[in-house]
Write a protein that holds these residues in place. Structure first.
Motif, short mmCIF file in Angstrom:
data_model
loop_
_atom_site.label_atom_id
_atom_site.label_comp_id
_atom_site.label_asym_id
_atom_site.label_seq_id
_atom_site.Cartn_x
_atom_site.Cartn_y
_atom_site.Cartn_z
N GLN A 112 -19.62 -50.86 51.17
CA GLN A 112 -18.68 -50.25 52.09
C GLN A 112 -18.08 -48.99 51.46
O GLN A 112 -18.32 -48.70 50.29
CB GLN A 112 -17.56 -51.24 52.44
CG GLN A 112 -18.00 -52.40 53.33
CD GLN A 112 -16.83 -53.23 53.80
OE1 GLN A 112 -16.07 -53.78 53.02
NE2 GLN A 112 -16.66 -53.32 55.11
N ASN A 115 -11.90 -46.14 53.81
CA ASN A 115 -11.54 -45.41 55.03
C ASN A 115 -10.19 -44.74 54.84
O ASN A 115 -9.14 -45.32 55.08
CB ASN A 115 -11.50 -46.36 56.23
CG ASN A 115 -11.25 -45.64 57.53
OD1 ASN A 115 -11.18 -44.40 57.55
ND2 ASN A 115 -11.09 -46.37 58.61
N GLU A 267 -14.40 -49.85 55.04
CA GLU A 267 -15.11 -49.84 56.31
C GLU A 267 -16.60 -49.72 56.06
O GLU A 267 -17.04 -49.39 54.95
CB GLU A 267 -14.63 -48.67 57.19
CG GLU A 267 -15.01 -47.31 56.63
CD GLU A 267 -14.73 -46.17 57.59
OE1 GLU A 267 -14.22 -46.44 58.68
OE2 GLU A 267 -15.03 -45.02 57.24
N ALA A 268 -17.38 -49.97 57.10
CA ALA A 268 -18.83 -49.86 56.99
C ALA A 268 -19.24 -48.41 56.77
O ALA A 268 -18.61 -47.48 57.28
CB ALA A 268 -19.49 -50.40 58.26
N ASN A 270 -22.21 -45.18 56.74
CA ASN A 270 -23.01 -44.57 57.80
C ASN A 270 -24.27 -45.37 58.09
O ASN A 270 -24.71 -45.47 59.24
CB ASN A 270 -23.38 -43.14 57.41
CG ASN A 270 -22.18 -42.22 57.38
OD1 ASN A 270 -21.20 -42.45 58.09
ND2 ASN A 270 -22.23 -41.19 56.56
N ALA A 272 -24.89 -48.70 57.88
CA ALA A 272 -24.63 -49.88 58.71
C ALA A 272 -24.31 -49.48 60.15
O ALA A 272 -24.72 -50.15 61.11
CB ALA A 272 -23.49 -50.69 58.12
N ARG A 273 -23.61 -48.37 60.32
CA ARG A 273 -23.25 -47.92 61.66
C ARG A 273 -24.45 -47.37 62.43
O ARG A 273 -24.49 -47.40 63.66
CB ARG A 273 -22.17 -46.84 61.57
CG ARG A 273 -20.83 -47.35 61.04
CD ARG A 273 -19.84 -46.21 60.88
NE ARG A 273 -18.57 -46.68 60.38
CZ ARG A 273 -17.60 -47.18 61.12
NH1 ARG A 273 -17.75 -47.25 62.43
NH2 ARG A 273 -16.46 -47.58 60.59
N SER A 274 -25.43 -46.86 61.72
CA SER A 274 -26.57 -46.22 62.38
C SER A 274 -27.63 -47.21 62.85
O SER A 274 -28.57 -46.83 63.53
CB SER A 274 -27.24 -45.22 61.42
OG SER A 274 -27.88 -45.90 60.34
N LEU A 279 -21.11 -54.37 64.84
CA LEU A 279 -20.50 -54.82 63.60
C LEU A 279 -19.41 -55.85 63.91
O LEU A 279 -18.71 -55.74 64.92
CB LEU A 279 -19.90 -53.65 62.83
CG LEU A 279 -20.88 -52.53 62.43
CD1 LEU A 279 -20.15 -51.41 61.71
CD2 LEU A 279 -22.00 -53.07 61.56
N GLY A 282 -16.22 -55.06 60.86
CA GLY A 282 -16.69 -53.89 60.13
C GLY A 282 -17.89 -54.14 59.25
O GLY A 282 -18.21 -53.32 58.39
N LYS A 283 -18.59 -55.27 59.45
CA LYS A 283 -19.73 -55.62 58.61
C LYS A 283 -20.91 -56.05 59.46
O LYS A 283 -20.77 -56.32 60.65
CB LYS A 283 -19.35 -56.74 57.63
CG LYS A 283 -18.23 -56.38 56.67
CD LYS A 283 -18.01 -57.50 55.65
CE LYS A 283 -16.94 -57.13 54.65
NZ LYS A 283 -16.82 -58.13 53.56
#
Length: 547
Positions: A112, A115, A267-268, A270, A272-274, A279, A282-283
């Motif tokens: 992570q 943030n 926070e996660a 980029n 993990a978000r992509s 999520l 946040g995971k």
């Protein structure tokens, strides 16, 4: 036929997964590749000691190629994951060339990030301690404050320079402020105009006690130990806003300071978000076998993964519905155990056997408080003071990968006890928002498909962009850029690759503004936004034109 296992991330979970897979490499024909932004493994729990100068930075890391013989290590940035075609796109090298890497099994251990946007002003003025560069920067910053405080005649400025604020009373926050106070006190002897009484270290904790992960009694001991060491602890308070020379708390009180360190708000990243996967907390949510739901070939572990633990009974209720779901905490201890389980499950999956659920009972928790004091809760035994501090160091020595690393760290600790702290400030070039590059006539600045994530302005010379005609035919798109011309603004916003080859036709000098700073500048100046919106579409290659 070999089985390609691709591991994204070289932290505890990623490096130890690869390590546990090595014994099976030949037997099951495993082709193991690990991708990481750096070529080393950093032992994160020791970063506060790197920042304080107790441990030298090179001794706190282990080269991944040394740690993982037989594993292919690639230093690159992951851009995207194609789960349908089982490919990962990375960019690597100075030219940032995009490469697609195929996999049979994908292991995501990218961790992570902090943030800083949660608190206004923290991104602009706050410091973090997540990697080696952060530790190096924090150390330089503290020494800079001491240097300026020793020579200034401005009392208000001196107070600000000698006030150090840490946000977060968990393990990271407590260990950071303890080590930093130890460092500052031991260095102050070299600054005749800095009295120990003038140094203020403040820990801000929104909860009602520090180290909430430990038993309450140990938390109270840690609080008293920090206070005895001259550290002020503000409980039930949070940071509302950060400014260039002060911190505003949520009770409207203000702390004048030049140093704010954030250890809160993870926070996660980029990657993990992509992935296009929702999520949870946040995971990436995984099943007990550490696989992503619905994706048996994608695994996750460490801080990036929400790993369920075996349910526990509430109040002795035997009803299954009364079981409380718990999740693995984001600690090195759990990440290493998850790595072992993940490696075993990979082998089970490859051989067609059912995977096993992750289950681990932690041996305990330890924290260093600085000044040769610590707290520990090990297998139900609670220890505080010097014995806990010695146990803390012994525990981390045992976790370090490799004999050479353990020896270097042990020698660092030994010499630190007898020798004074080094006050040398080693400055490094800070990444600038702008830079100049020179290219000779005939040099290719970009090839088609490369990433040009910046805004480029020709200062001298001339460059030619040539974009080959599409399959439907037609003429090549050709444009000559001379002094004052620019390109890149559409590439930044559309996240596309260079559509053609950019060649210097004369010796040239180009100004480069990085993409993030360009976007901020463009959004801040309406006249600049209007200028780019008014440019004719013929200015751009066909693939970059608005429909």
């Amino acid at each position: 036929m070999s089985v390609r296992i691709l591991i994204l991330g070289g932290g505890f979970a990623g490096a130890f997964t690869a390590r546990h897979l090595l014994p099976f490499r030949r037997r099951h024909q495993l082709d193991i590749e690990l991708i990481n932004a750096t070529n080393y493994f950093v032992f994160q729990p020791l970063l506060p000691e790197v920042a304080s100068g107790t441990i030298s930075a090179p001794d706190a890391v282990t080269p991944l190629r040394v740690m993982l013989p037989g594993v292919k290590v690639r230093m690159a940035e992951v851009k995207s994951v194609d789960r349908v075609n089982r490919k990962v796109r990375v960019v690597q090298g100075s030219k940032r060339v995009p490469i697609d890497i195929a996999y049979d099994h994908l292991v995501i251990t990218s961790g992570q990030r902090t943030n800083l946007s949660l608190i206004p002003g923290m991104r602009e003025h706050g410091l973090t301690l997540r990697d080696l560069a952060d530790a190096h920067h924090l150390r330089n910053h503290v020494i800079q404050c001491l240097e300026h405080a020793d020579v200034t005649t401005n009392k208000k400025l001196k107070q600000r320079l000698l006030t150090f604020v840490v946000a977060g009373g968990g393990f990271s926050g407590v260990e950071t402020i303890g080590e930093m106070m130890e460092m500052i006190r031991r260095m102050s002897r070299f600054y005749p105009n800095v009295a120990v009484e003038e140094i203020k270290a403040i820990l801000v904790q929104r909860g009602d006690r520090i180290l909430p992960e430990l038993p309450e009694k140990l938390g109270h001991y840690a609080l008293r130990a920090l206070q005895k060491n001259g550290i002020e602890v503000l409980l039930k308070k949070g940071i509302a806003s950060v400014f260039s020379g002060s911190v505003l708390l949520d009770d409207d009180s203000r702390l004048e300071t030049a140093t704010v360190i954030s250890t809160i708000g993870n926070e996660a990243g980029n990657l993990a978000r992509s992935l296009g996967i929702p999520l949870v907390r946040g995971k990436l949510e995984v099943n007990p076998g550490l696989q992503l739901s619905g994706h048996e070939d994608v695994w996750a572990a460490g801080d990036v993964a929400l790993v369920p633990l075996p349910a526990t009974r509430q109040n002795g209720d035997s009803n299954a519905d009364a079981q409380a779901q718990q999740y693995a905490p984001p600690t090195a201890q759990f990440a290493v155990r998850q790595a072992r389980c993940l490696a075993q499950n990979l082998i089970l999956s490859i051989t067609g056997k059912p995977v096993r659920d992750f289950s681990y009972q932690p041996k305990g928790a330890l924290a260093s408080l600085g000044n040769y004091r610590g707290v520990a809760d090990v297998m139900g035994i609670r220890i505080a003071g010097l014995p806990a501090w010695v146990l803390w160091r012994g525990f981390y020595i045992a976790m370090l990968p490799g004999f050479a690393t353990r020896l270097r760290i042990a020698l660092n600790w030994f010499f630190d006890y007898f020798l004074p702290r080094n006050t040398v400030q080693i400055k490094t070039d800070v990444d600038s928002g702008t830079r100049h590059i020179r290219v000779a006539a005939g040099d290719v600045l970009f090839d088609p498909g490369q990433i040009a994530d910046g805004f480029y302005v020709v200062m001298e010379g001339a460059l030619e962009l040539r974009v080959a005609a599409g399959p439907e035919g037609g003429e090549d798109f050709v444009r000559l850029y001379r002094a004052g011309d620019h390109w890149g603004e559409r590439l930044i916003h559309t996240d596309q690759y260079m559509p053609g080859r950019l060649l210097a036709v004369e010796d040239s000098r180009v100004l480069v503004l990085n993409g993030r700073d360009f976007i901020s500048l463009r959004q801040s100046l309406p006249m600049l936004e209007s200028y780019f919106n008014s440019l004719p579409e013929a200015h751009y290659a066909p693939s970059l034109r608005r429909s």
